[in-house]
Design a protein around this motif. Structure first.
Motif, PDB file in Angstrom:
ATOM      1  N   SER A   2      36.782  42.066  28.924  1.00  0.00           N
ATOM      2  CA  SER A   2      37.787  41.947  29.979  1.00  0.00           C
ATOM      3  C   SER A   2      38.710  40.752  29.731  1.00  0.00           C
ATOM      4  O   SER A   2      39.922  40.834  29.954  1.00  0.00           O
ATOM      5  N   ALA A  38      46.051  39.546  39.719  1.00  0.00           N
ATOM      6  CA  ALA A  38      45.368  40.798  40.047  1.00  0.00           C
ATOM      7  C   ALA A  38      44.088  40.957  39.231  1.00  0.00           C
ATOM      8  O   ALA A  38      43.060  41.411  39.743  1.00  0.00           O
ATOM      9  N   TYR A  39      44.151  40.551  37.965  1.00  0.00           N
ATOM     10  CA  TYR A  39      42.957  40.635  37.115  1.00  0.00           C
ATOM     11  C   TYR A  39      41.843  39.735  37.644  1.00  0.00           C
ATOM     12  O   TYR A  39      40.682  40.147  37.740  1.00  0.00           O
ATOM     13  N   LYS A  70      41.456  38.687  40.696  1.00  0.00           N
ATOM     14  CA  LYS A  70      40.992  39.233  41.973  1.00  0.00           C
ATOM     15  C   LYS A  70      40.027  40.390  41.740  1.00  0.00           C
ATOM     16  O   LYS A  70      38.953  40.465  42.367  1.00  0.00           O
ATOM     17  N   LEU A  71      40.367  41.301  40.854  1.00  0.00           N
ATOM     18  CA  LEU A  71      39.490  42.433  40.571  1.00  0.00           C
ATOM     19  C   LEU A  71      38.188  41.982  39.923  1.00  0.00           C
ATOM     20  O   LEU A  71      37.119  42.536  40.204  1.00  0.00           O
ATOM     21  N   SER A  72      38.244  40.979  39.057  1.00  0.00           N
ATOM     22  CA  SER A  72      37.035  40.478  38.406  1.00  0.00           C
ATOM     23  C   SER A  72      36.081  39.876  39.428  1.00  0.00           C
ATOM     24  O   SER A  72      34.872  40.097  39.378  1.00  0.00           O
ATOM     25  N   THR A 130      35.933  40.663  42.595  1.00  0.00           N
ATOM     26  CA  THR A 130      35.415  41.758  43.423  1.00  0.00           C
ATOM     27  C   THR A 130      34.284  42.470  42.714  1.00  0.00           C
ATOM     28  O   THR A 130      33.256  42.813  43.332  1.00  0.00           O
ATOM     29  N   GLU A 131      34.404  42.721  41.416  1.00  0.00           N
ATOM     30  CA  GLU A 131      33.335  43.396  40.667  1.00  0.00           C
ATOM     31  C   GLU A 131      32.087  42.535  40.575  1.00  0.00           C
ATOM     32  O   GLU A 131      30.963  43.037  40.644  1.00  0.00           O
TER      33      GLU A 131
END
Length: 320
Positions: A243, A310-311, A313-315, A317-318
């Motif tokens: 990632s 955004a990356y 934030k998504l990381s 969240t996961e």
């Protein structure tokens, strides 16, 4: 005869408690000076790093932000608001440059992101000569970009190029690699992948070698084949590295300039290799419009900053 009395010796007697001595407090200035002298080397390196960032990173960013809203003529700058952004957006090459950049990024993710990972998987399977293979893979990164470009210009030459010679051997028609607008961008991606894959391959290889061998042994006992071991063991164990490399790949490819500039002169046939950064270069050094160049650079900065946010934030969240 009377019994003799024993007198307790002074050595065995309990000593009298001595009065507490007053400790003079150390001056704060002396302690601070000692701490500074002790960490003087560390502070020197820190100040040098901060100065480098301030001069070569922070100041250009602030200067670019100011130039995006200014117009410079004869050494004098005047505020023009959003005129530079409107000038850039009305340029016919604006949307073509963004389309080429996005397409280049997509090609680079297919080739430049997958090929180094597969190469690392293959090298990791070798038990001997891994050092020589790592050197062989990293060698293109150590070559000067101009030397690599000259090599690929020879490979892509429509007359005597090695690629067309190989195509002729297998009965395929010769291609105009850098002259055909339909395949010129793909040719640039192939050259860029070969020139820059060494660093990513070594990072992937280090991540692969940190995976415990017991996981692969357990997968083999469960009857997993090669592809299933890669999908269920290798990919999850290297997810963080993958990632992070994906983020760095997108940021780097969106700012591509050297490869198309050296291979096709920047614009390429019918503007097929014009990228956003090359358009910034044209505004600044061909048209002497530094305000428009700064405006386009600010657009690219905002886009990449938004993608990075955004990356992250998504990381998060996961991970939760």
């Amino acid at each position: 005869m009377p019994a003799l009395r024993t007198i307790p010796s002074k050595a065995g007697a309990d000593p009298l408690p001595s009065p507490p001595r007053e400790v003079e407090p150390r001056p704060a200035t002396g302690h601070l000076a000692k701490a500074v002298r002790r960490n003087l080397t560390a502070h020197g390196f820190l100040i040098g790093a901060v100065l480098c960032f301030a001069v070569f990173s922070w100041y250009p960013m602030i200067r670019e932000f100011l130039l995006a809203f200014q117009k410079t003529e004869s050494g004098r700058s005047t505020w023009v608001g959003f005129d530079n952004f409107r000038t850039v957006a009305n340029d016919p090459a604006f949307w073509q440059a963004w389309g080429n950049t996005v397409l280049y990024t997509a090609f680079a993710l297919v080739l430049g992101f997958a090929v180094p990972f597969v190469t690392a998987l293959v090298i990791n399977e070798f038990r001997h000569a891994q050092g020589y293979l790592r050197l062989l893979v990293y060698l293109p990164v150590m070559l000067p970009p101009v030397a690599s470009v000259l090599l690929f210009k020879y490979l892509y030459d429509p007359g005597y190029g090695l690629l067309n010679e190989l195509f002729d051997l297998v009965g395929l028609p010769a291609q105009q690699w850098l002259q055909d607008p339909d395949i010129s961008l793909l040719a640039v991606v192939i050259a860029s992948t070969w020139m820059n894959m060494g660093g990513a391959t070594l990072i992937y290889l280090a991540a692969l070698q940190s995976i415990p061998g017991e996981l692969y042994e357990a997968a083999e006992l469960d009857g997993a084949g090669l592809l299933r071991k890669i999908w269920h063991v290798t990919v999850p164990q290297t997810r963080l590295v993958l990632s992070l490399m994906l983020l760095m790949q997108v940021i780097a490819t969106m700012q591509v300039f050297v490869e198309p500039f050296l291979l096709t002169g920047g614009a390429g046939p019918e503007g097929s290799t014009t990228t956003v950064v090359y358009l910034i270069y044209q505004y600044a050094f061909s048209f002497n419009n530094y305000g428009a160049a700064a405006a386009l650079g600010l657009m690219l900065l905002v886009l990449l900053a938004g993608f990075s946010a955004a990356y992250v934030k998504l990381s998060r969240t996961e991970d939760e």
